[in-house]
Scaffold this motif. Structure first.
Motif, PDB file in Angstrom:
ATOM      1  N   LYS A   2     -66.524  -7.888 -29.919  1.00 20.49           N
ATOM      2  CA  LYS A   2     -65.390  -8.546 -29.268  1.00 20.49           C
ATOM      3  C   LYS A   2     -64.070  -7.535 -29.204  1.00 20.49           C
ATOM      4  CE  LYS A   2     -63.312 -10.685 -33.120  1.00 20.49           C
ATOM      5  NZ  LYS A   2     -62.653 -11.845 -33.754  1.00 20.49           N
ATOM      6  N   ILE A   3     -63.272  -7.925 -28.394  1.00 19.49           N
ATOM      7  CA  ILE A   3     -61.941  -7.124 -27.984  1.00 19.49           C
ATOM      8  C   ILE A   3     -61.230  -7.448 -29.331  1.00 19.49           C
ATOM      9  CG2 ILE A   3     -60.064  -6.920 -26.720  1.00 19.49           C
ATOM     10  CD1 ILE A   3     -62.688  -6.134 -25.246  1.00 19.49           C
ATOM     11  N   LYS A   4     -60.510  -6.616 -29.886  1.00 16.98           N
ATOM     12  CA  LYS A   4     -59.654  -6.823 -31.125  1.00 16.98           C
ATOM     13  C   LYS A   4     -58.441  -7.643 -30.485  1.00 16.98           C
ATOM     14  CE  LYS A   4     -60.736  -3.348 -34.232  1.00 16.98           C
ATOM     15  NZ  LYS A   4     -60.282  -2.397 -35.291  1.00 16.98           N
ATOM     16  N   GLU A   5     -57.950  -8.388 -31.585  1.00 14.49           N
ATOM     17  CA  GLU A   5     -56.749  -9.153 -31.275  1.00 14.49           C
ATOM     18  C   GLU A   5     -55.732  -8.255 -30.818  1.00 14.49           C
ATOM     19  OE1 GLU A   5     -53.918 -12.170 -33.349  1.00 14.49           O
ATOM     20  OE2 GLU A   5     -55.855 -12.289 -34.016  1.00 14.49           O
ATOM     21  N   GLY A   6     -54.920  -8.430 -29.941  1.00 11.39           N
ATOM     22  CA  GLY A   6     -53.789  -7.640 -29.347  1.00 11.39           C
ATOM     23  C   GLY A   6     -54.013  -6.503 -28.379  1.00 11.39           C
ATOM     24  N   PHE A   7     -55.196  -6.701 -27.811  1.00 11.11           N
ATOM     25  CA  PHE A   7     -55.416  -5.862 -26.683  1.00 11.11           C
ATOM     26  C   PHE A   7     -55.936  -6.589 -25.390  1.00 11.11           C
ATOM     27  CE2 PHE A   7     -56.240  -3.180 -30.414  1.00 11.11           C
ATOM     28  CZ  PHE A   7     -55.802  -2.053 -29.957  1.00 11.11           C
ATOM     29  N   ILE A   8     -55.136  -6.156 -24.478  1.00 12.95           N
ATOM     30  CA  ILE A   8     -54.956  -6.836 -23.203  1.00 12.95           C
ATOM     31  C   ILE A   8     -55.510  -5.829 -22.021  1.00 12.95           C
ATOM     32  CG2 ILE A   8     -53.661  -8.851 -23.708  1.00 12.95           C
ATOM     33  CD1 ILE A   8     -51.353  -7.474 -22.155  1.00 12.95           C
ATOM     34  N   VAL A   9     -56.001  -6.283 -21.078  1.00  8.74           N
ATOM     35  CA  VAL A   9     -55.989  -5.394 -19.671  1.00  8.74           C
ATOM     36  C   VAL A   9     -55.053  -6.023 -18.637  1.00  8.74           C
ATOM     37  CG1 VAL A   9     -57.588  -4.838 -17.728  1.00  8.74           C
ATOM     38  CG2 VAL A   9     -58.376  -4.780 -20.050  1.00  8.74           C
ATOM     39  N   ARG A  10     -54.326  -5.216 -18.056  1.00 11.52           N
ATOM     40  CA  ARG A  10     -53.457  -5.429 -17.204  1.00 11.52           C
ATOM     41  C   ARG A  10     -53.573  -4.263 -15.814  1.00 11.52           C
ATOM     42  NH1 ARG A  10     -53.127  -9.681 -19.175  1.00 11.52           N
ATOM     43  NH2 ARG A  10     -51.323 -10.614 -20.187  1.00 11.52           N
ATOM     44  N   ALA A  24     -51.433  -4.703 -32.782  1.00 10.72           N
ATOM     45  CA  ALA A  24     -52.144  -3.563 -32.409  1.00 10.72           C
ATOM     46  C   ALA A  24     -51.205  -2.268 -31.998  1.00 10.72           C
ATOM     47  CB  ALA A  24     -52.944  -4.269 -31.399  1.00 10.72           C
ATOM     48  N   SER A  25     -50.271  -2.503 -31.359  1.00  8.73           N
ATOM     49  CA  SER A  25     -49.327  -1.465 -30.797  1.00  8.73           C
ATOM     50  C   SER A  25     -48.812  -0.477 -31.941  1.00  8.73           C
ATOM     51  CB  SER A  25     -48.275  -1.888 -29.996  1.00  8.73           C
ATOM     52  OG  SER A  25     -47.062  -2.464 -30.601  1.00  8.73           O
ATOM     53  N   GLU A  26     -48.653  -1.041 -33.257  1.00  9.47           N
ATOM     54  CA  GLU A  26     -48.368  -0.230 -34.229  1.00  9.47           C
ATOM     55  C   GLU A  26     -49.332   0.797 -34.620  1.00  9.47           C
ATOM     56  OE1 GLU A  26     -47.426  -2.874 -37.691  1.00  9.47           O
ATOM     57  OE2 GLU A  26     -46.272  -4.118 -36.417  1.00  9.47           O
ATOM     58  N   ASP A  27     -50.740   0.445 -34.516  1.00 13.29           N
ATOM     59  CA  ASP A  27     -51.694   1.242 -34.709  1.00 13.29           C
ATOM     60  C   ASP A  27     -52.187   2.324 -33.645  1.00 13.29           C
ATOM     61  OD1 ASP A  27     -51.918   0.438 -37.285  1.00 13.29           O
ATOM     62  OD2 ASP A  27     -53.230  -1.163 -36.679  1.00 13.29           O
ATOM     63  N   GLN A  79     -66.724   4.425 -27.275  1.00  9.11           N
ATOM     64  CA  GLN A  79     -65.157   5.232 -27.245  1.00  9.11           C
ATOM     65  C   GLN A  79     -64.439   4.127 -27.670  1.00  9.11           C
ATOM     66  OE1 GLN A  79     -65.347   6.547 -23.261  1.00  9.11           O
ATOM     67  NE2 GLN A  79     -65.844   8.760 -23.750  1.00  9.11           N
ATOM     68  N   MET A  80     -64.535   2.912 -27.096  1.00  6.33           N
ATOM     69  CA  MET A  80     -63.388   1.748 -27.343  1.00  6.33           C
ATOM     70  C   MET A  80     -63.739   1.389 -28.822  1.00  6.33           C
ATOM     71  SD  MET A  80     -61.720   1.272 -24.359  1.00  6.33           S
ATOM     72  CE  MET A  80     -61.911   2.902 -24.486  1.00  6.33           C
ATOM     73  N   ILE A  81     -64.693   1.317 -29.340  1.00  6.46           N
ATOM     74  CA  ILE A  81     -64.983   1.084 -30.787  1.00  6.46           C
ATOM     75  C   ILE A  81     -64.240   2.137 -31.622  1.00  6.46           C
ATOM     76  CG2 ILE A  81     -66.476   1.044 -32.915  1.00  6.46           C
ATOM     77  CD1 ILE A  81     -68.541  -0.525 -30.535  1.00  6.46           C
ATOM     78  N   GLU A  82     -64.416   3.527 -31.436  1.00  4.74           N
ATOM     79  CA  GLU A  82     -63.645   4.603 -31.882  1.00  4.74           C
ATOM     80  C   GLU A  82     -62.323   4.499 -31.794  1.00  4.74           C
ATOM     81  OE1 GLU A  82     -63.661   9.326 -30.949  1.00  4.74           O
ATOM     82  OE2 GLU A  82     -65.639   8.434 -31.182  1.00  4.74           O
ATOM     83  N   ARG A  83     -62.041   4.266 -30.848  1.00  3.31           N
ATOM     84  CA  ARG A  83     -60.372   4.169 -30.525  1.00  3.31           C
ATOM     85  C   ARG A  83     -59.586   2.764 -31.062  1.00  3.31           C
ATOM     86  NH1 ARG A  83     -59.906   6.520 -24.326  1.00  3.31           N
ATOM     87  NH2 ARG A  83     -60.537   8.358 -24.813  1.00  3.31           N
ATOM     88  N   GLY A  84     -60.650   1.661 -31.479  1.00  2.21           N
ATOM     89  CA  GLY A  84     -60.260   0.682 -32.311  1.00  2.21           C
ATOM     90  C   GLY A  84     -59.803  -0.629 -31.399  1.00  2.21           C
TER      91      GLY A  84
END
Length: 88
Positions: A2-10, A24-27, A79-84
């Protein structure tokens, strides 16, 4: 997965981008541009589809071989898992 909480697509100036918000923007600072296939994979994960279901959609939509779709989807997800952005 699943998409981690705090990530969105715009959409930003016609380009899909994945952006961290809140905690999520802190990390992770910045954003990740997504091409059309990346956006389709992201949306598949967000919709709760399995990797196999996402691959099937990519094969149908882009008329690519099953092998190429599996390779591309796995590479993007890794890549998306590696980047969190995505968690398993």
């Amino acid at each position: 997965m699943k998409i981690k909480e705090g990530f969105i697509v715009r959409e930003v100036m016609g380009q899909a981008v994945a952006i961290p918000t809140g905690k999520a923007s802190e990390d992770f600072s910045g954003m990740v541009k997504l091409n059309n296939t990346g956006k389709d994979i992201w949306n598949g994960v967000a919709d709760g589809l399995s990797k196999t279901e996402i691959v099937e959609k990519i094969v149908k939509k882009y008329d690519v071989s099953l092998e190429d779709a599996e390779t591309g989807v796995q590479k993007f997800l890794s890549q998306m898992i590696e980047r969190g952005f995505i968690e398993e």
